[in-house]
Design a protein around this motif. Sequence first.
Motif, PDB file in Angstrom:
ATOM      1  N   VAL A  81      -2.877  12.652  -3.814  1.00  0.00           N
ATOM      2  CA  VAL A  81      -2.937  11.520  -4.770  1.00  0.00           C
ATOM      3  C   VAL A  81      -3.597  11.886  -5.847  1.00  0.00           C
ATOM      4  O   VAL A  81      -3.502  11.966  -7.038  1.00  0.00           O
ATOM      5  N   PHE A  82      -4.944  12.647  -5.586  1.00  0.00           N
ATOM      6  CA  PHE A  82      -5.887  13.343  -6.705  1.00  0.00           C
ATOM      7  C   PHE A  82      -5.064  14.486  -7.459  1.00  0.00           C
ATOM      8  O   PHE A  82      -5.019  14.889  -8.529  1.00  0.00           O
ATOM      9  N   VAL A  87       2.276   5.360  -5.423  1.00  0.00           N
ATOM     10  CA  VAL A  87       1.475   5.815  -4.433  1.00  0.00           C
ATOM     11  C   VAL A  87       0.101   5.806  -4.685  1.00  0.00           C
ATOM     12  O   VAL A  87      -0.860   5.346  -3.976  1.00  0.00           O
ATOM     13  N   VAL A  88      -0.300   6.052  -6.073  1.00  0.00           N
ATOM     14  CA  VAL A  88      -1.836   5.951  -6.618  1.00  0.00           C
ATOM     15  C   VAL A  88      -2.351   4.722  -6.284  1.00  0.00           C
ATOM     16  O   VAL A  88      -3.302   4.396  -5.891  1.00  0.00           O
ATOM     17  N   LEU A  89      -1.550   3.574  -6.631  1.00  0.00           N
ATOM     18  CA  LEU A  89      -1.951   2.340  -6.617  1.00  0.00           C
ATOM     19  C   LEU A  89      -1.911   1.697  -5.254  1.00  0.00           C
ATOM     20  O   LEU A  89      -3.049   1.046  -4.937  1.00  0.00           O
ATOM     21  N   VAL A  90      -0.875   2.114  -4.493  1.00  0.00           N
ATOM     22  CA  VAL A  90      -1.125   1.820  -3.084  1.00  0.00           C
ATOM     23  C   VAL A  90      -2.198   2.306  -2.351  1.00  0.00           C
ATOM     24  O   VAL A  90      -3.073   1.674  -1.692  1.00  0.00           O
ATOM     25  N   VAL A  91      -2.527   3.458  -2.677  1.00  0.00           N
ATOM     26  CA  VAL A  91      -3.569   4.273  -1.751  1.00  0.00           C
ATOM     27  C   VAL A  91      -4.970   3.564  -2.337  1.00  0.00           C
ATOM     28  O   VAL A  91      -5.793   3.519  -1.557  1.00  0.00           O
ATOM     29  N   LEU A  92      -5.116   3.381  -3.705  1.00  0.00           N
ATOM     30  CA  LEU A  92      -6.099   2.802  -4.284  1.00  0.00           C
ATOM     31  C   LEU A  92      -6.672   1.546  -3.676  1.00  0.00           C
ATOM     32  O   LEU A  92      -7.705   0.877  -3.332  1.00  0.00           O
ATOM     33  N   ALA A  93      -5.499   0.484  -3.058  1.00  0.00           N
ATOM     34  CA  ALA A  93      -5.481  -0.423  -2.612  1.00  0.00           C
ATOM     35  C   ALA A  93      -6.125  -0.516  -1.380  1.00  0.00           C
ATOM     36  O   ALA A  93      -6.913  -1.054  -0.560  1.00  0.00           O
ATOM     37  N   ILE A 107      -2.300   2.205   5.729  1.00  0.00           N
ATOM     38  CA  ILE A 107      -1.679   2.016   4.265  1.00  0.00           C
ATOM     39  C   ILE A 107      -1.919   3.377   3.606  1.00  0.00           C
ATOM     40  O   ILE A 107      -0.835   3.928   3.070  1.00  0.00           O
ATOM     41  N   VAL A 108      -2.909   4.263   3.559  1.00  0.00           N
ATOM     42  CA  VAL A 108      -3.176   5.315   2.924  1.00  0.00           C
ATOM     43  C   VAL A 108      -2.232   6.395   3.712  1.00  0.00           C
ATOM     44  O   VAL A 108      -1.746   7.055   2.989  1.00  0.00           O
ATOM     45  N   ILE A 109      -2.277   6.487   5.120  1.00  0.00           N
ATOM     46  CA  ILE A 109      -1.651   7.664   5.748  1.00  0.00           C
ATOM     47  C   ILE A 109      -0.027   7.419   5.546  1.00  0.00           C
ATOM     48  O   ILE A 109       0.626   8.452   5.231  1.00  0.00           O
ATOM     49  N   THR A 110       0.360   6.005   5.490  1.00  0.00           N
ATOM     50  CA  THR A 110       1.902   5.662   5.304  1.00  0.00           C
ATOM     51  C   THR A 110       2.245   6.181   4.023  1.00  0.00           C
ATOM     52  O   THR A 110       3.200   6.902   3.695  1.00  0.00           O
ATOM     53  N   ALA A 111       1.470   5.615   3.118  1.00  0.00           N
ATOM     54  CA  ALA A 111       1.700   5.956   1.365  1.00  0.00           C
ATOM     55  C   ALA A 111       1.763   7.203   1.311  1.00  0.00           C
ATOM     56  O   ALA A 111       2.732   7.876   0.538  1.00  0.00           O
ATOM     57  N   THR A 148       2.370   9.841   3.472  1.00  0.00           N
ATOM     58  CA  THR A 148       2.989  10.549   3.928  1.00  0.00           C
ATOM     59  C   THR A 148       4.836  10.235   3.376  1.00  0.00           C
ATOM     60  O   THR A 148       5.401  11.347   3.367  1.00  0.00           O
ATOM     61  N   ALA A 149       4.987   9.155   3.112  1.00  0.00           N
ATOM     62  CA  ALA A 149       6.140   8.774   2.537  1.00  0.00           C
ATOM     63  C   ALA A 149       6.329   9.530   1.130  1.00  0.00           C
ATOM     64  O   ALA A 149       7.351   9.996   0.794  1.00  0.00           O
ATOM     65  N   TRP A 150       5.192   9.572   0.407  1.00  0.00           N
ATOM     66  CA  TRP A 150       5.197   9.935  -1.175  1.00  0.00           C
ATOM     67  C   TRP A 150       5.633  11.530  -0.750  1.00  0.00           C
ATOM     68  O   TRP A 150       6.322  12.119  -1.638  1.00  0.00           O
ATOM     69  N   THR A 151       5.254  12.229   0.042  1.00  0.00           N
ATOM     70  CA  THR A 151       5.120  13.587   0.545  1.00  0.00           C
ATOM     71  C   THR A 151       6.585  13.958   0.601  1.00  0.00           C
ATOM     72  O   THR A 151       7.001  14.876   0.344  1.00  0.00           O
ATOM     73  N   VAL A 152       7.122  13.410   1.515  1.00  0.00           N
ATOM     74  CA  VAL A 152       8.427  13.414   1.899  1.00  0.00           C
ATOM     75  C   VAL A 152       9.390  13.193   0.763  1.00  0.00           C
ATOM     76  O   VAL A 152      10.260  14.122   0.459  1.00  0.00           O
ATOM     77  N   TRP A 153       9.186  12.245   0.067  1.00  0.00           N
ATOM     78  CA  TRP A 153       9.928  11.973  -1.310  1.00  0.00           C
ATOM     79  C   TRP A 153       9.816  12.958  -2.273  1.00  0.00           C
ATOM     80  O   TRP A 153      10.962  13.650  -2.720  1.00  0.00           O
ATOM     81  N   ASP A 154       8.490  13.570  -2.538  1.00  0.00           N
ATOM     82  CA  ASP A 154       8.662  14.772  -3.448  1.00  0.00           C
ATOM     83  C   ASP A 154       9.104  15.807  -3.132  1.00  0.00           C
ATOM     84  O   ASP A 154       9.543  16.716  -3.669  1.00  0.00           O
TER      85      ASP A 154
END
Length: 290
Positions: A99-100, A120-126, A263-267, A269-275
């Motif tokens: 995210v960073f 993903v930034v907003l979800v991870v921050l949450a 939440i952090v791990i799922t978000a 991982t999902a973003w990494t797959v999409w990216d």
Amino acid sequence: MKKEHIGILQMITCAVLWSIAGIFLKLLPWNGLAAGSLRSLVAGITIAVYMALRGIPFSLNRGTLLAGLLAGSVYICFALANKLTTAANAIVLQFTAPVFIVLFSAVLYKKEIRKPDLAVVLVVLAGIALFFFDQLGPSTVLGNFVAIAAGMFMAGMYMAVDRLEPQERFSAIVIGQAFAFLIGLPAVIITKPVMNVTTVSCILILGVFQLGLSYILYVRASETCPPLACCLLGAVEPLLNPVWVMIFDGETPGVFALVGGIIVITAVTAWTVWDGKQKAIAAAAGRESL
């Protein structure tokens, strides 16, 4: 066995070795800086010996120095965080590094933030926010912030290492270990950590295997294992780390931290797959246009 399969096995082994940090740092009755310092001393020697045996030259330049300083900051922050907060909090909050990378890329390289990046930034921050509802003691809160700092430094380390030649990456890691050792050395001198069979065994395991051999495997794996696969396989670390600590030390994360971690791990991982898929599509489009 194909080189790609060997790379995958190397990365899995690397992630498992990374995951044992929490339990052995918890078992060490030492100051966090002292533990991080001596762990890096042993790790640095381990990697330097490997470089000497393989004939890998040591490179000292602006790139390896920057990557090394960032890596050393990760090592120290992670060791400190494990002493100040739970192992689960320390490793999951460090796992926010991707995210960073998104944020740093936007600020430093003016890279456009896509909608999924922002999401993903907003979800991870949450998810991160939930960690601070769990245990509100001053030590734990400080530990959470130190763990987040480890994630920030790790993001910078990944970005800096990515610009290095494969062999230069070993030099950057050795520089990082030396930096972490020097930063924590005053704590070693002041606190005079107890040396016995248990503590020496723990520091040797941490230095030789958890931080030394693991990074050797990581660099080797990155030569044949795609970045996306490395990142996904690396997710084994935040999953196993708190498990080892719970089994051998009895430390368990709170409900809020557990939910936040999921939440952090799922978000991420999902973003990494999409990216990864987006980059593959872009690369294929580029080849077709040639």
